[in-house]
Design a protein around this motif. Structure first.
Motif, PDB file in Angstrom:
ATOM      1  N   LYS A  93       0.825  -1.205   0.000  1.00 26.00           N
ATOM      2  CA  LYS A  93       0.000   0.000   0.000  1.00 26.00           C
ATOM      3  C   LYS A  93       0.862   1.260   0.000  1.00 26.00           C
ATOM      4  CE  LYS A  93      -3.317  -2.389   2.994  1.00 26.00           C
ATOM      5  NZ  LYS A  93      -4.012  -2.330   4.293  1.00 26.00           N
ATOM      6  N   GLU A  94       0.386   2.264  -0.707  1.00 25.07           N
ATOM      7  CA  GLU A  94       1.019   3.576  -0.706  1.00 25.07           C
ATOM      8  C   GLU A  94      -0.089   4.600  -0.516  1.00 25.07           C
ATOM      9  OE1 GLU A  94       4.753   5.931  -1.915  1.00 25.07           O
ATOM     10  OE2 GLU A  94       4.505   3.761  -1.937  1.00 25.07           O
ATOM     11  N   VAL A  95      -0.152   5.182   0.692  1.00 19.20           N
ATOM     12  CA  VAL A  95      -1.172   6.179   1.007  1.00 19.20           C
ATOM     13  C   VAL A  95      -0.703   7.547   0.550  1.00 19.20           C
ATOM     14  CG1 VAL A  95      -2.500   7.282   2.843  1.00 19.20           C
ATOM     15  CG2 VAL A  95      -1.991   4.837   2.977  1.00 19.20           C
ATOM     16  N   VAL A  96      -1.542   8.227  -0.232  1.00 19.97           N
ATOM     17  CA  VAL A  96      -1.240   9.588  -0.672  1.00 19.97           C
ATOM     18  C   VAL A  96      -1.842  10.542   0.353  1.00 19.97           C
ATOM     19  CG1 VAL A  96      -1.496  11.285  -2.512  1.00 19.97           C
ATOM     20  CG2 VAL A  96      -1.217   8.859  -3.074  1.00 19.97           C
ATOM     21  N   LYS A  97      -1.007  11.115   1.182  1.00 21.87           N
ATOM     22  CA  LYS A  97      -1.459  11.949   2.286  1.00 21.87           C
ATOM     23  C   LYS A  97      -2.279  13.141   1.793  1.00 21.87           C
ATOM     24  CE  LYS A  97       0.491   9.515   5.513  1.00 21.87           C
ATOM     25  NZ  LYS A  97      -0.332   8.728   6.459  1.00 21.87           N
ATOM     26  N   GLY A  98      -3.420  13.336   2.443  1.00 25.91           N
ATOM     27  CA  GLY A  98      -4.272  14.476   2.119  1.00 25.91           C
ATOM     28  C   GLY A  98      -5.216  14.247   0.961  1.00 25.91           C
ATOM     29  N   ALA A  99      -5.091  13.110   0.285  1.00 23.10           N
ATOM     30  CA  ALA A  99      -5.962  12.815  -0.861  1.00 23.10           C
ATOM     31  C   ALA A  99      -7.220  12.104  -0.365  1.00 23.10           C
ATOM     32  CB  ALA A  99      -5.231  11.954  -1.881  1.00 23.10           C
ATOM     33  N   THR A 100      -8.334  12.797  -0.321  1.00 20.17           N
ATOM     34  CA  THR A 100      -9.576  12.241   0.209  1.00 20.17           C
ATOM     35  C   THR A 100     -10.541  11.866  -0.904  1.00 20.17           C
ATOM     36  OG1 THR A 100     -10.654  14.397   0.359  1.00 20.17           O
ATOM     37  CG2 THR A 100      -9.324  13.688   2.253  1.00 20.17           C
ATOM     38  N   ILE A 101     -11.565  11.106  -0.537  1.00 22.86           N
ATOM     39  CA  ILE A 101     -12.603  10.742  -1.499  1.00 22.86           C
ATOM     40  C   ILE A 101     -13.284  11.987  -2.046  1.00 22.86           C
ATOM     41  CG2 ILE A 101     -14.845   9.600  -1.751  1.00 22.86           C
ATOM     42  CD1 ILE A 101     -13.901   7.547   0.283  1.00 22.86           C
ATOM     43  N   ALA A 102     -13.610  12.928  -1.147  1.00 22.94           N
ATOM     44  CA  ALA A 102     -14.303  14.148  -1.570  1.00 22.94           C
ATOM     45  C   ALA A 102     -13.494  14.914  -2.598  1.00 22.94           C
ATOM     46  CB  ALA A 102     -14.598  15.021  -0.358  1.00 22.94           C
ATOM     47  N   GLU A 103     -12.179  15.002  -2.381  1.00 22.83           N
ATOM     48  CA  GLU A 103     -11.345  15.752  -3.319  1.00 22.83           C
ATOM     49  C   GLU A 103     -11.248  15.055  -4.663  1.00 22.83           C
ATOM     50  OE1 GLU A 103      -7.612  17.154  -1.955  1.00 22.83           O
ATOM     51  OE2 GLU A 103      -8.597  18.795  -0.912  1.00 22.83           O
ATOM     52  N   LEU A 104     -11.143  13.726  -4.654  1.00 25.48           N
ATOM     53  CA  LEU A 104     -11.063  13.001  -5.922  1.00 25.48           C
ATOM     54  C   LEU A 104     -12.348  13.150  -6.712  1.00 25.48           C
ATOM     55  CD1 LEU A 104      -9.527  11.177  -7.838  1.00 25.48           C
ATOM     56  CD2 LEU A 104     -10.320   9.207  -6.532  1.00 25.48           C
ATOM     57  N   LEU A 105     -13.492  13.173  -6.012  1.00 30.43           N
ATOM     58  CA  LEU A 105     -14.773  13.318  -6.689  1.00 30.43           C
ATOM     59  C   LEU A 105     -15.008  14.747  -7.152  1.00 30.43           C
ATOM     60  CD1 LEU A 105     -15.185  10.491  -5.503  1.00 30.43           C
ATOM     61  CD2 LEU A 105     -17.535  11.129  -4.973  1.00 30.43           C
ATOM     62  N   GLU A 106     -14.550  15.715  -6.368  1.00 32.24           N
ATOM     63  CA  GLU A 106     -14.873  17.110  -6.645  1.00 32.24           C
ATOM     64  C   GLU A 106     -13.766  17.855  -7.385  1.00 32.24           C
ATOM     65  OE1 GLU A 106     -15.729  18.651  -2.787  1.00 32.24           O
ATOM     66  OE2 GLU A 106     -17.394  17.250  -2.456  1.00 32.24           O
ATOM     67  N   ARG A 107     -12.533  17.352  -7.305  1.00 34.01           N
ATOM     68  CA  ARG A 107     -11.407  18.048  -7.932  1.00 34.01           C
ATOM     69  C   ARG A 107     -10.556  17.069  -8.725  1.00 34.01           C
ATOM     70  NH1 ARG A 107      -6.304  20.230  -6.030  1.00 34.01           N
ATOM     71  NH2 ARG A 107      -6.496  19.074  -4.089  1.00 34.01           N
ATOM     72  N   PRO A 108     -11.155  16.418  -9.725  1.00 35.15           N
ATOM     73  CA  PRO A 108     -10.437  15.359 -10.445  1.00 35.15           C
ATOM     74  C   PRO A 108      -9.498  15.898 -11.527  1.00 35.15           C
ATOM     75  CG  PRO A 108     -12.617  15.577 -11.343  1.00 35.15           C
ATOM     76  CD  PRO A 108     -12.529  16.580 -10.217  1.00 35.15           C
ATOM     77  N   SER A 109      -8.496  16.655 -11.109  1.00 33.61           N
ATOM     78  CA  SER A 109      -7.557  17.230 -12.068  1.00 33.61           C
ATOM     79  C   SER A 109      -6.254  16.448 -12.052  1.00 33.61           C
ATOM     80  CB  SER A 109      -7.263  18.687 -11.719  1.00 33.61           C
ATOM     81  OG  SER A 109      -6.563  18.767 -10.493  1.00 33.61           O
ATOM     82  N   LEU A 110      -5.481  16.571 -13.127  1.00 30.50           N
ATOM     83  CA  LEU A 110      -4.193  15.896 -13.191  1.00 30.50           C
ATOM     84  C   LEU A 110      -3.239  16.477 -12.157  1.00 30.50           C
ATOM     85  CD1 LEU A 110      -2.651  13.684 -14.600  1.00 30.50           C
ATOM     86  CD2 LEU A 110      -1.898  15.338 -16.309  1.00 30.50           C
ATOM     87  N   GLU A 111      -3.399  17.774 -11.855  1.00 27.40           N
ATOM     88  CA  GLU A 111      -2.576  18.397 -10.811  1.00 27.40           C
ATOM     89  C   GLU A 111      -2.808  17.720  -9.464  1.00 27.40           C
ATOM     90  OE1 GLU A 111      -1.937  22.753  -8.652  1.00 27.40           O
ATOM     91  OE2 GLU A 111      -3.376  22.521 -10.286  1.00 27.40           O
ATOM     92  N   PHE A 112      -4.085  17.463  -9.141  1.00 29.95           N
ATOM     93  CA  PHE A 112      -4.416  16.752  -7.907  1.00 29.95           C
ATOM     94  C   PHE A 112      -3.823  15.355  -7.920  1.00 29.95           C
ATOM     95  CE2 PHE A 112      -7.275  13.503  -6.137  1.00 29.95           C
ATOM     96  CZ  PHE A 112      -7.252  13.826  -4.800  1.00 29.95           C
ATOM     97  N   PHE A 113      -3.792  14.722  -9.098  1.00 29.66           N
ATOM     98  CA  PHE A 113      -3.393  13.322  -9.204  1.00 29.66           C
ATOM     99  C   PHE A 113      -1.888  13.118  -9.322  1.00 29.66           C
ATOM    100  CE2 PHE A 113      -3.728   8.920 -10.841  1.00 29.66           C
ATOM    101  CZ  PHE A 113      -4.629   8.443  -9.916  1.00 29.66           C
ATOM    102  N   GLU A 114      -1.127  14.176  -9.434  1.00 25.83           N
ATOM    103  CA  GLU A 114       0.322  14.056  -9.609  1.00 25.83           C
ATOM    104  C   GLU A 114       0.988  13.200  -8.523  1.00 25.83           C
ATOM    105  OE1 GLU A 114       3.830  14.168 -11.420  1.00 25.83           O
ATOM    106  OE2 GLU A 114       2.000  15.044 -12.252  1.00 25.83           O
ATOM    107  N   PRO A 115       0.641  13.344  -7.241  1.00 24.59           N
ATOM    108  CA  PRO A 115       1.264  12.490  -6.211  1.00 24.59           C
ATOM    109  C   PRO A 115       0.969  10.998  -6.418  1.00 24.59           C
ATOM    110  CG  PRO A 115       0.207  14.387  -5.198  1.00 24.59           C
ATOM    111  CD  PRO A 115      -0.221  14.371  -6.631  1.00 24.59           C
ATOM    112  N   PHE A 116      -0.167  10.668  -7.025  1.00 30.57           N
ATOM    113  CA  PHE A 116      -0.486   9.272  -7.296  1.00 30.57           C
ATOM    114  C   PHE A 116       0.475   8.696  -8.346  1.00 30.57           C
ATOM    115  CE2 PHE A 116      -4.365  10.900  -5.485  1.00 30.57           C
ATOM    116  CZ  PHE A 116      -4.885   9.848  -4.760  1.00 30.57           C
TER     117      PHE A 116
END
Length: 239
Positions: free
Chosen positions: A36-59
């Motif tokens: 497992k690799e937990v991306v700190k601060g990445a929540t379900i709400a943010e993934l649903l509401e802010r699905p940008s590549l910038e948000f996803f960069e840590p993934f």
């Protein structure tokens, strides 16, 4: 006992509610090991509401780490990661299955291309055509239902008001949503659970509806058997 060879890498959102058996993040759910690799601060709400590549960069960085740690394949802990299937696949050289939604065309084939594939998701309005297109399911007829109006699911999973889950309540909510979906779309012939928090209750849904049910746990089991082949055991058969 889970195998210690070639684990599957799991990109995890930063959530802390209970993960019962059947959840992809519960290692007792699968016949192989996870990394497992937990991306700190990445929540379900943010993934649903802010699905940008910038948000996803840590993934993407986390995916590279998992490959370097020897994982045979990579998946994610939320079906909405479907939107980044291509980006994740381009980031590593091992198989990537970002979302259970990848199974939509397969489930349609298993049903003889009849009717629609039902999709039960965390929040209906957040699941868009872009998600289906990203996993090659844009041409498959689907009927979508959401769990967002169900109290137990919403309070624990979407709103993070508490960490403990009433399994009986959540299971009943899933069955109710499934029955309502079939009442509205009687031509649904199979169901894919987008949300990774629903597989623990998939057996209840199948018992109530009598349909094939796919989710991330079923996909992970298949993907691991593809990416990490091992010798078969036993003797030769001639019948």
């Amino acid at each position: 006992m889970a195998s210690t060879k070639r684990p599957i890498g799991l990109l995890c959102l930063d959530t802390h509610f209970a993960k019962p058996p059947g959840h992809i993040r519960n290692e007792e759910s699968l016949p192989f090991s996870l990394r497992k690799e937990v991306v700190k601060g990445a929540t379900i709400a943010e993934l649903l509401e802010r699905p940008s590549l910038e948000f996803f960069e840590p993934f993407l960085k986390a995916a590279r780490n998992l490959e370097q740690e020897g994982c045979c394949a990579i998946t994610g802990s939320c079906g909405f990661m479907a939107l980044f299937q291509r980006e994740l696949s381009n980031e590593v050289s091992i198989p990537v299955f970002a979302s259970s939604l990848i199974q939509i065309p397969l489930m349609h084939q298993l049903s003889g291309l009849r009717g629609k594939v039902g999709v039960i998701t965390a929040r209906k309005e957040a699941l868009t055509e872009a998600h289906f297109e990203a996993v090659g399911a844009a041409a498959t007829p689907v009927a979508v239902a959401g769990m967002e109006t169900q109290p137990e699911f919403s309070e624990v999973i979407l709103q993070s008001k508490r960490v403990d889950i009433d399994a009986d309540k959540l299971g009943s909510e899933l069955v109710a949503v499934g029955r309502a979906l079939l009442e509205e779309h009687p031509d649904v012939t199979s169901i894919v659970l987008e949300c990774t928090d629903l597989p623990p209750y998939a057996h209840l849904l199948q018992s109530a509806l009598g349909l094939p049910i796919a989710d991330l746990t079923t996909l992970a089991t298949m993907a691991h058997s593809i990416a990490a082949r091992e010798p078969y055991q036993g003797g030769t058969c001639y019948t």
